[in-house]
Design a protein around this motif. Structure first.
Motif, PDB file in Angstrom:
ATOM      1  N   ASP A 176      -0.181  -5.377   8.929  1.00  0.00           N
ATOM      2  CA  ASP A 176       0.591  -6.325   9.750  1.00  0.00           C
ATOM      3  C   ASP A 176       0.129  -6.332  11.203  1.00  0.00           C
ATOM      4  OD1 ASP A 176       2.063  -7.126   7.595  1.00  0.00           O
ATOM      5  OD2 ASP A 176       3.740  -5.773   7.970  1.00  0.00           O
ATOM      6  N   ASP A 177      -0.413  -5.196  11.690  1.00  0.00           N
ATOM      7  CA  ASP A 177      -0.919  -5.161  13.064  1.00  0.00           C
ATOM      8  C   ASP A 177      -2.406  -5.501  13.121  1.00  0.00           C
ATOM      9  OD1 ASP A 177      -1.800  -2.896  11.810  1.00  0.00           O
ATOM     10  OD2 ASP A 177      -1.161  -1.500  13.373  1.00  0.00           O
ATOM     11  N   GLU A 178      -2.912  -6.147  12.032  1.00  0.00           N
ATOM     12  CA  GLU A 178      -4.270  -6.719  11.969  1.00  0.00           C
ATOM     13  C   GLU A 178      -5.370  -5.671  12.027  1.00  0.00           C
ATOM     14  OE1 GLU A 178      -4.506  -9.746  14.935  1.00  0.00           O
ATOM     15  OE2 GLU A 178      -3.302 -11.154  13.767  1.00  0.00           O
ATOM     16  N   LYS A 179      -5.118  -4.506  11.436  1.00  0.00           N
ATOM     17  CA  LYS A 179      -6.151  -3.497  11.283  1.00  0.00           C
ATOM     18  C   LYS A 179      -6.782  -3.647   9.898  1.00  0.00           C
ATOM     19  CE  LYS A 179      -4.088  -0.147  14.454  1.00  0.00           C
ATOM     20  NZ  LYS A 179      -3.507   1.204  14.614  1.00  0.00           N
ATOM     21  N   ILE A 180      -8.101  -3.432   9.857  1.00  0.00           N
ATOM     22  CA  ILE A 180      -8.872  -3.668   8.645  1.00  0.00           C
ATOM     23  C   ILE A 180      -9.349  -2.347   8.060  1.00  0.00           C
ATOM     24  CG2 ILE A 180     -10.950  -4.748   7.697  1.00  0.00           C
ATOM     25  CD1 ILE A 180      -8.907  -6.750   8.540  1.00  0.00           C
ATOM     26  N   GLY A 181      -9.366  -2.235   6.739  1.00  0.00           N
ATOM     27  CA  GLY A 181      -9.907  -1.050   6.091  1.00  0.00           C
ATOM     28  C   GLY A 181     -10.069  -1.283   4.600  1.00  0.00           C
ATOM     29  N   TRP A 182     -10.571  -0.270   3.901  1.00  0.00           N
ATOM     30  CA  TRP A 182     -10.782  -0.323   2.462  1.00  0.00           C
ATOM     31  C   TRP A 182      -9.903   0.719   1.781  1.00  0.00           C
ATOM     32  CZ3 TRP A 182     -13.894  -3.902   0.052  1.00  0.00           C
ATOM     33  CH2 TRP A 182     -14.763  -4.631   0.869  1.00  0.00           C
ATOM     34  N   VAL A 183      -9.254   0.319   0.691  1.00  0.00           N
ATOM     35  CA  VAL A 183      -8.387   1.223  -0.063  1.00  0.00           C
ATOM     36  C   VAL A 183      -8.690   1.072  -1.551  1.00  0.00           C
ATOM     37  CG1 VAL A 183      -6.543   1.126   1.655  1.00  0.00           C
ATOM     38  CG2 VAL A 183      -6.536  -0.497  -0.238  1.00  0.00           C
ATOM     39  N   ARG A 184      -8.346   2.090  -2.328  1.00  0.00           N
ATOM     40  CA  ARG A 184      -8.525   2.000  -3.771  1.00  0.00           C
ATOM     41  C   ARG A 184      -7.533   0.989  -4.344  1.00  0.00           C
ATOM     42  NH1 ARG A 184      -7.962   7.957  -5.962  1.00  0.00           N
ATOM     43  NH2 ARG A 184      -6.054   7.718  -4.712  1.00  0.00           N
ATOM     44  N   LEU A 215       0.856  -1.177   0.000  1.00  0.00           N
ATOM     45  CA  LEU A 215       0.000   0.000   0.000  1.00  0.00           C
ATOM     46  C   LEU A 215       0.895   1.230   0.000  1.00  0.00           C
ATOM     47  CD1 LEU A 215      -2.879   1.252   0.243  1.00  0.00           C
ATOM     48  CD2 LEU A 215      -2.559   1.185   2.736  1.00  0.00           C
ATOM     49  N   ARG A 216       0.719   2.090  -0.976  1.00  0.00           N
ATOM     50  CA  ARG A 216       1.610   3.242  -1.095  1.00  0.00           C
ATOM     51  C   ARG A 216       1.394   4.230   0.046  1.00  0.00           C
ATOM     52  NH1 ARG A 216      -0.650   7.883  -2.880  1.00  0.00           N
ATOM     53  NH2 ARG A 216      -2.729   7.790  -3.828  1.00  0.00           N
ATOM     54  N   ALA A 217       2.421   5.009   0.322  1.00  0.00           N
ATOM     55  CA  ALA A 217       2.351   6.029   1.367  1.00  0.00           C
ATOM     56  C   ALA A 217       1.289   7.072   1.015  1.00  0.00           C
ATOM     57  CB  ALA A 217       3.715   6.690   1.530  1.00  0.00           C
ATOM     58  N   GLN A 218       0.637   7.612   2.049  1.00  0.00           N
ATOM     59  CA  GLN A 218      -0.392   8.647   1.939  1.00  0.00           C
ATOM     60  C   GLN A 218      -1.689   8.144   1.281  1.00  0.00           C
ATOM     61  OE1 GLN A 218       0.102  11.571   3.480  1.00  0.00           O
ATOM     62  NE2 GLN A 218       2.143  10.785   4.032  1.00  0.00           N
ATOM     63  N   ALA A 219      -1.844   6.832   1.139  1.00  0.00           N
ATOM     64  CA  ALA A 219      -3.094   6.289   0.602  1.00  0.00           C
ATOM     65  C   ALA A 219      -4.157   6.286   1.694  1.00  0.00           C
ATOM     66  CB  ALA A 219      -2.878   4.878   0.070  1.00  0.00           C
ATOM     67  N   ALA A 220      -5.366   6.620   1.329  1.00  0.00           N
ATOM     68  CA  ALA A 220      -6.458   6.703   2.310  1.00  0.00           C
ATOM     69  C   ALA A 220      -7.008   5.320   2.631  1.00  0.00           C
ATOM     70  CB  ALA A 220      -7.569   7.593   1.771  1.00  0.00           C
ATOM     71  N   ILE A 221      -7.043   4.974   3.923  1.00  0.00           N
ATOM     72  CA  ILE A 221      -7.701   3.759   4.400  1.00  0.00           C
ATOM     73  C   ILE A 221      -9.044   4.179   4.990  1.00  0.00           C
ATOM     74  CG2 ILE A 221      -7.545   1.750   5.900  1.00  0.00           C
ATOM     75  CD1 ILE A 221      -4.526   2.068   5.907  1.00  0.00           C
ATOM     76  N   LYS A 222     -10.128   3.636   4.445  1.00  0.00           N
ATOM     77  CA  LYS A 222     -11.465   4.100   4.800  1.00  0.00           C
ATOM     78  C   LYS A 222     -12.275   3.012   5.488  1.00  0.00           C
ATOM     79  CE  LYS A 222     -11.637   7.379   0.946  1.00  0.00           C
ATOM     80  NZ  LYS A 222     -12.431   7.864  -0.198  1.00  0.00           N
ATOM     81  N   LEU A 248     -12.295   8.506   6.853  1.00  0.00           N
ATOM     82  CA  LEU A 248     -10.929   7.999   6.881  1.00  0.00           C
ATOM     83  C   LEU A 248     -10.628   7.322   8.206  1.00  0.00           C
ATOM     84  CD1 LEU A 248      -8.973  10.993   5.292  1.00  0.00           C
ATOM     85  CD2 LEU A 248      -9.460   8.785   4.248  1.00  0.00           C
ATOM     86  N   LEU A 249      -9.981   6.176   8.137  1.00  0.00           N
ATOM     87  CA  LEU A 249      -9.476   5.518   9.332  1.00  0.00           C
ATOM     88  C   LEU A 249      -8.011   5.873   9.572  1.00  0.00           C
ATOM     89  CD1 LEU A 249     -10.993   1.932   9.153  1.00  0.00           C
ATOM     90  CD2 LEU A 249     -11.574   3.753  10.745  1.00  0.00           C
TER      91      LEU A 249
END
Length: 364
Positions: free
Chosen positions: A351-359, A310-317, A326-327
Motif C-alpha cells: 500500500d505504501d508503493e514498495k516493490i518486492g518478490w514473494v513466494r 501477504l501473510r505475516a513473516q513472509a520474506a520480501i526479497k 531480504l528487503l
C-alpha cells in the motif's frame, strides 16, 4: 688408435652433412605476435583481461598441424580464459588466433607459443615459436578506496537505498561494464555485500549488487580504474533512502501505456455511441454497444492489478530467487497488489508503493 680416430672423423663428417641437410630445408611455418609492441610497451594491471593475437604463415603447401604453449602459465600470476582458441584463415596460407588471459600477479608472463606444420610430399615437419612476453604489471590494491575493477567503461545505471533492519540500510546497484573484471568488484569498508545476479561476458558484463550499510553512514564512494583514461575514477552515492529504481525494483508505480490509450479510446468511442443514441434512430443498437463499452472499460480499470493478502513473516526479497537478499519481513499480514510473476514468485506492491518478490504460496 688410428682406427678409432678414423671412426671419430667419419662421425664428425656425417654430423656436418646432417647439419647441411637441415640447413637446406627452408622454413615452411612462421608465427609472430601481432601486437607485441603494444603488450610490452605499456603497463597492464592486476585484474585486467588482455588478449594476445598471433599471426601464422605457411609456405610450400604446408599443412598447419596445431599450436601449444611451451609452458603453462603460473596460475597465481596469469589465468587462461580460452583454452582452445580457433585459428581463423585470414588469407591464403595465413591464419590468426587470439589467446585471452586475466592478470593475477605482478610477475605475469605470457608463455611462448609453438606451432607446427607438415609438408606431405617431402615428409617434412617444421616448427616455429613466438617468444614469451614478460608484462609490465602494476598492482592497484594500495589505493585505499579501490573496488578492485579495471575497466574500459564502468557505469552505475541505477541504484536504490532502502531500510534493511533497525540498524542498517541496503544499497542496491545496477552495474554495467565493458572490458572489465566485474567479478572482482568489492566495495571497501568490510560491509556485507555481493552479487544478486550477474552476467559476466567476455567483453560486456553486468550485474545487480547489494551492500548492507549502517544507518549512521550518510554517503558511500568507491574508485575503479579507467583503462581509457589511465586513472582512478570515483563514484559517490547518498545513503539516505530514496525512491530511485533499478531493474529489480523498477516501476514503483507501474503504468501500462497500452492500457491507458485503450481506455481513452474506449471513452471516446463511448461518447460517439451516446451521441448516436440521441441523434439517430438506432437507439437500441447504440444502447447495446454503449453497455458493452462500459463493461470493457470497467474491466480494464478494475483488473489492472490482482490483489491478495501477504501473510505475516513472509520474506520480501530483491529478486525472485531462493538466496536473494531480504528487503523486509512484515510482522502482520499485508494487502498487496500482484503486478508480475516469475516461476514460483509474485512481484508485489504494498500500500505504501514498495516493490518486492514473494513466494506465491505466501499470498492468499
Amino acid at each position: 688408435m688410428r682406427a678409432g680416430l678414423a671412426r671419430y672423423f667419419l662421425s664428425f663428417l656425417l654430423f656436418l652433412v646432417g647439419l647441411q641437410g637441415e640447413e637446406v630445408r627452408a622454413k615452411v611455418v612462421y608465427v609472430k605476435v601481432a601486437d607485441l609492441q603494444e603488450l610490452t610497451g605499456k603497463p597492464v594491471y592486476v585484474g585486467q583481461r588482455i588478449s594476445v593475437q598471433y599471426n601464422l604463415m605457411l609456405f610450400s603447401k604446408a599443412k598447419f598441424l596445431g599450436a601449444e604453449l611451451e609452458n603453462l602459465p603460473d596460475p597465481k600470476k596469469l589465468k587462461r580464459l580460452n583454452f582452445t582458441p580457433n585459428w581463423v584463415a585470414s588469407g591464403t596460407d595465413s591464419y590468426s588466433a587470439t589467446y585471452s588471459y586475466k592478470i593475477l600477479g605482478t610477475k605475469a608472463t605470457i608463455p611462448a607459443l609453438r606451432v607446427s606444420a607438415f609438408v606431405q610430399d617431402q615428409g617434412y615437419l617444421d616448427k616455429s615459436s613466438a617468444p614469451a612476453i614478460p608484462l609490465q604489471v602494476l598492482d592497484l590494491s594500495a589505493h585505499p578506496n579501490y573496488a578492485g575493477v579495471v575497466a574500459n567503461d564502468f557505469s552505475v545505471t541505477g541504484y536504490k537505498v532502502k531500510e534493511y533492519d533497525n540498524a542498517n540500510n541496503i544499497l542496491v546497484l545496477e552495474l554495467q561494464t565493458r572490458g572489465a573484471n566485474l567479478e572482482d568488484f568489492k566495495i571497501p569498508g568490510g560491509f556485507k555485500q555481493g552479487f544478486e545476479s550477474s552476467h559476466l561476458g567476455t567483453d560486456d558484463a553486468s550485474g545487480v549488487y547489494y551492500c548492507i550499510v549502517p544507518k549512521s553512514l550518510q554517503s558511500l564512494s568507491f574508485n575503479y580504474f579507467s583503462l581509457q583514461e589511465a586513472q582512478f575514477k570515483e563514484l559517490h552515492f547518498s545513503l539516505i533512502p530514496i525512491e530511485e529504481s533499478v531493474s529489480t525494483q523498477s516501476n514503483l508505480k507501474p503504468k501500462n501505456n497500452l492500457l491507458l490509450f485503450s481506455n481513452i479510446f474506449l471513452m471516446a468511442l463511448l461518447l460517439v455511441v451516446v451521441v448516436c443514441y440521441f441523434l439517430t434512430s438506432y437507439k437500441n443498437t447504440a444502447l447495446v454497444v454503449a453497455i458493452l463499452l462500459v463493461g470493457v472499460l470497467l474491466w480494464n480499470i478494475l483488473s489492472t492489478y490482482r490483489t491478495g493478502i501477504l501473510r505475516a513473516q513472509a520474506a520480501i526479497k530483491i529478486l525472485p530467487t531462493q538466496n536473494s537478499t531480504l528487503l523486509a519481513i512484515p510482522k502482520e499480514a499485508l494487502h498487496v497488489k500482484i503486478i508480475g510473476e516469475h516461476a514460483k514468485y509474485y512481484k508485489i506492491m504494498t500500500d505504501d508503493e514498495k516493490i518486492g518478490w514473494v513466494r506465491k504460496e505466501d499470498v492468499e
